[in-house]
Design a protein around this motif. Sequence first.
Motif, PDB file in Angstrom:
ATOM      1  N   ALA A  25      -0.097  12.569  16.233  1.00 31.59           N
ATOM      2  CA  ALA A  25       0.820  11.591  15.642  1.00 31.59           C
ATOM      3  C   ALA A  25       0.200  10.199  15.669  1.00 31.59           C
ATOM      4  N   PHE A  26      -0.484   9.875  16.781  1.00 27.91           N
ATOM      5  CA  PHE A  26      -1.111   8.556  16.888  1.00 27.91           C
ATOM      6  C   PHE A  26      -2.204   8.380  15.863  1.00 27.91           C
ATOM      7  N   VAL A  27      -3.033   9.424  15.686  1.00 31.85           N
ATOM      8  CA  VAL A  27      -4.108   9.352  14.698  1.00 31.85           C
ATOM      9  C   VAL A  27      -3.541   9.182  13.300  1.00 31.85           C
ATOM     10  N   GLN A  28      -2.503   9.966  12.952  1.00 35.41           N
ATOM     11  CA  GLN A  28      -1.908   9.856  11.627  1.00 35.41           C
ATOM     12  C   GLN A  28      -1.329   8.468  11.396  1.00 35.41           C
ATOM     13  N   LEU A  29      -0.630   7.931  12.436  1.00 38.51           N
ATOM     14  CA  LEU A  29      -0.057   6.606  12.301  1.00 38.51           C
ATOM     15  C   LEU A  29      -1.145   5.550  12.151  1.00 38.51           C
ATOM     16  N   SER A  30      -2.241   5.725  12.897  1.00 34.52           N
ATOM     17  CA  SER A  30      -3.341   4.770  12.813  1.00 34.52           C
ATOM     18  C   SER A  30      -3.966   4.772  11.436  1.00 34.52           C
ATOM     19  N   LEU A  31      -4.163   5.992  10.873  1.00 35.06           N
ATOM     20  CA  LEU A  31      -4.740   6.077   9.529  1.00 35.06           C
ATOM     21  C   LEU A  31      -3.825   5.425   8.509  1.00 35.06           C
ATOM     22  N   SER A  32      -2.515   5.630   8.667  1.00 33.08           N
ATOM     23  CA  SER A  32      -1.579   5.018   7.730  1.00 33.08           C
ATOM     24  C   SER A  32      -1.635   3.501   7.813  1.00 33.08           C
ATOM     25  N   THR A  33      -1.746   2.999   9.041  1.00 33.31           N
ATOM     26  CA  THR A  33      -1.836   1.553   9.225  1.00 33.31           C
ATOM     27  C   THR A  33      -3.101   0.993   8.603  1.00 33.31           C
ATOM     28  N   LEU A  34      -4.212   1.706   8.786  1.00 32.23           N
ATOM     29  CA  LEU A  34      -5.461   1.275   8.183  1.00 32.23           C
ATOM     30  C   LEU A  34      -5.362   1.266   6.671  1.00 32.23           C
ATOM     31  N   ALA A  35      -4.746   2.309   6.111  1.00 31.56           N
ATOM     32  CA  ALA A  35      -4.602   2.388   4.653  1.00 31.56           C
ATOM     33  C   ALA A  35      -3.808   1.206   4.136  1.00 31.56           C
ATOM     34  N   ALA A  36      -2.730   0.880   4.831  1.00 30.04           N
ATOM     35  CA  ALA A  36      -1.903  -0.235   4.386  1.00 30.04           C
ATOM     36  C   ALA A  36      -2.661  -1.553   4.480  1.00 30.04           C
ATOM     37  N   SER A  37      -3.496  -1.687   5.503  1.00 33.20           N
ATOM     38  CA  SER A  37      -4.218  -2.944   5.674  1.00 33.20           C
ATOM     39  C   SER A  37      -5.280  -3.158   4.620  1.00 33.20           C
ATOM     40  N   ALA A  38      -5.679  -2.075   3.926  1.00 37.90           N
ATOM     41  CA  ALA A  38      -6.688  -2.200   2.876  1.00 37.90           C
ATOM     42  C   ALA A  38      -6.104  -2.760   1.597  1.00 37.90           C
ATOM     43  N   LEU A  39      -4.762  -2.801   1.498  1.00 34.34           N
ATOM     44  CA  LEU A  39      -4.104  -3.256   0.289  1.00 34.34           C
ATOM     45  C   LEU A  39      -3.477  -4.627   0.491  1.00 34.34           C
ATOM     46  N   PRO A  40      -3.206  -5.335  -0.599  1.00 27.17           N
ATOM     47  CA  PRO A  40      -2.438  -6.560  -0.465  1.00 27.17           C
ATOM     48  C   PRO A  40      -1.048  -6.240   0.066  1.00 27.17           C
ATOM     49  N   CYS A  41      -0.325  -7.257   0.501  1.00 28.35           N
ATOM     50  CA  CYS A  41       1.045  -7.026   0.936  1.00 28.35           C
ATOM     51  C   CYS A  41       1.819  -6.382  -0.202  1.00 28.35           C
ATOM     52  N   PRO A  42       2.806  -5.523   0.114  1.00 26.29           N
ATOM     53  CA  PRO A  42       3.565  -4.850  -0.945  1.00 26.29           C
ATOM     54  C   PRO A  42       4.123  -5.866  -1.945  1.00 26.29           C
ATOM     55  N   LEU A  43       3.990  -5.528  -3.205  1.00 23.46           N
ATOM     56  CA  LEU A  43       4.431  -6.424  -4.263  1.00 23.46           C
ATOM     57  C   LEU A  43       5.656  -5.862  -4.954  1.00 23.46           C
ATOM     58  N   ARG A  44       6.616  -6.721  -5.252  1.00 21.74           N
ATOM     59  CA  ARG A  44       7.708  -6.301  -6.112  1.00 21.74           C
ATOM     60  C   ARG A  44       7.162  -6.133  -7.526  1.00 21.74           C
ATOM     61  N   ALA A  45       7.849  -5.301  -8.314  1.00 24.08           N
ATOM     62  CA  ALA A  45       7.354  -4.992  -9.666  1.00 24.08           C
ATOM     63  C   ALA A  45       7.075  -6.257 -10.461  1.00 24.08           C
ATOM     64  N   ALA A  46       7.941  -7.254 -10.310  1.00 19.18           N
ATOM     65  CA  ALA A  46       7.782  -8.480 -11.090  1.00 19.18           C
ATOM     66  C   ALA A  46       6.548  -9.275 -10.663  1.00 19.18           C
ATOM     67  N   GLU A  47       6.045  -9.001  -9.446  1.00 19.31           N
ATOM     68  CA  GLU A  47       4.903  -9.751  -8.937  1.00 19.31           C
ATOM     69  C   GLU A  47       3.565  -9.098  -9.255  1.00 19.31           C
ATOM     70  N   ILE A  48       3.596  -7.849  -9.719  1.00 20.07           N
ATOM     71  CA  ILE A  48       2.350  -7.152 -10.024  1.00 20.07           C
ATOM     72  C   ILE A  48       1.754  -7.735 -11.302  1.00 20.07           C
ATOM     73  N   PRO A  49       0.510  -8.168 -11.269  1.00 22.39           N
ATOM     74  CA  PRO A  49      -0.110  -8.682 -12.501  1.00 22.39           C
ATOM     75  C   PRO A  49      -0.027  -7.652 -13.630  1.00 22.39           C
ATOM     76  N   LYS A  50       0.151  -8.115 -14.823  1.00 23.17           N
ATOM     77  CA  LYS A  50       0.273  -7.223 -15.978  1.00 23.17           C
ATOM     78  C   LYS A  50      -1.088  -7.095 -16.656  1.00 23.17           C
ATOM     79  N   LEU A  51      -1.659  -5.905 -16.565  1.00 24.97           N
ATOM     80  CA  LEU A  51      -2.995  -5.688 -17.124  1.00 24.97           C
ATOM     81  C   LEU A  51      -3.003  -5.886 -18.632  1.00 24.97           C
ATOM     82  N   ARG A  52      -1.908  -5.521 -19.291  1.00 28.00           N
ATOM     83  CA  ARG A  52      -1.869  -5.679 -20.756  1.00 28.00           C
ATOM     84  C   ARG A  52      -1.990  -7.151 -21.149  1.00 28.00           C
TER      85      ARG A  52
END
Length: 380
Positions: A25-52
Motif C-alpha cells: 500500500a505504501f509503495v502504491q501510494l508513493s507512486l501515485s504521489t510521484l505521478a501527481a508531482s510530475a503534473l501541474p496542479c489540477p486545472l479546472r476545465a476553464a483553466e486548461i489552455p485550448k490547443l485549437r
Amino acid sequence: MTITLKAFIFILPFSEARPLMQRRAFVQLSLSTLAASALPCPLRAAEIPKLREIAHSKGLFFGTAVSDAQLKRPDFTPLVLDQCSIFVAENQMKWRSTHPEQDRFDFTQADFFMDFAESHHILARGHNLCWHEHNPPWLDSAITPQNAVSLLTTHIQTVVGRYKSRIHSWDVVNEAINPSHHNPNGMVNSVWLKNIGEDYVELAYRTAAKADPGAILTYNDYDIETDAPAQQTKREAILAMLQRLIKKGVPIQALGVQSHLRTNEGTPTWNGLNKFLMEIEKLNLQVFVTELDVDDSAMPAEIPERDRQVADLYRSYLENILHHNSVKAVLTWCLSDRDSWLQNFRPRKDTLPQRPLPFDAQLNPKPAFFALRDALASKS
C-alpha cells in the motif's frame, strides 16, 4: 447508457499482522504521489489552455480522432470541443462500417460523426476510402479482376458523394507502400493491387475528385518519421509514387504523416523526415500530422518517468515537423489514454495501461499536453 468510472482510494490501516500489505500500500501510494508531482496542479476545465486556439494563432488546425461512443460521453464532449477545431472519424467511415454488405451501405455511424462535427462548427476529415485493412468480410470473397474497378469506384462515389462539400479532407488511399512486401515500386500486397494493379491508386483519387472537387485529397501513411533505415526506404518509395502520380496530373493535394511514434529504436532523429518534407513541398502538397501518439511499451513502468519520455518525444517531433510551413494540421489518434488503440493492439508486457496521449484516463492534462502546447506556441 453512459457509465462513469470513478477512482476510489482505499487507505489500509497499519497492522503488525499485515506487514506485506502495508509495504504494498505504501509503495502504491508513493507512486501515485510521484505521478501527481510530475503534473501541474489540477486545472479546472476553464483553466486548461485550448490547443485549437494556440494552433489557430499559428495558422494551424488542432484536432483528434473520435468515435461515436466518445462523442456520446458527457464528461468527454466538453473537453474535445474546447480543444479541437478538426475531427477525423476513427473507424466510422472505413469500409467495414459504411459498406457492410456488397449491395448495402450503412451510414449510421458516419452520419452521427458528421452531424456532431457540423453542429459544433468543427471541420471533419474522412478516413479512409481505400485500404488493405478494416474491410468487410465480403470483399475478399467477392472481389475479382473483372469487378474490382467497379467495386472501388462505386464505393468512393457513394461515400464521398454523400458528404460532398461537407468534408475538409479525405484520406483517399491509406498505407499503399510497404517495401518489405517486395512488390514493384514498394507497393503493399493488397486486394486492390492484386485485382487492379498499381493503377488503383490513380483511380481512387480521380474518382474522389469527381465526387467532391472541393475536398483536400490526401495520401496517408505511417513509419516515415524517424531515421531508421526501413523508414528511409519507405519514404523514398512514397516520394517516388507521389512524384509519378503528380506528373500524370492525378489530383492529390496533401500528405498525411501518421506519426505513431515509439522509443524502442533509441533516441529518434528527424534528418530524413526533414529532407523528405522539403521534397514534398516541391510538389506543392500540404502536410497533415494525422494520427499522433506515442507507444510507451518500451518505457519504464514508473508513471512520472514514462510521462516525461512521452512528453519529450512529443516536443522533439513537433518542434521539428512544425518548422515546415507545409504543415497545416496536427491531429492525435484519440485525445485520452482510455480511448487509445494501443491499449489493445500493443499492450505493455507489465499489463499497465499505456499513456500515449495528451490527457489521461480521467481526462486530466499530462506532460504530453503541455509539450504539445509549447510546440504549437513556438511555431514561427
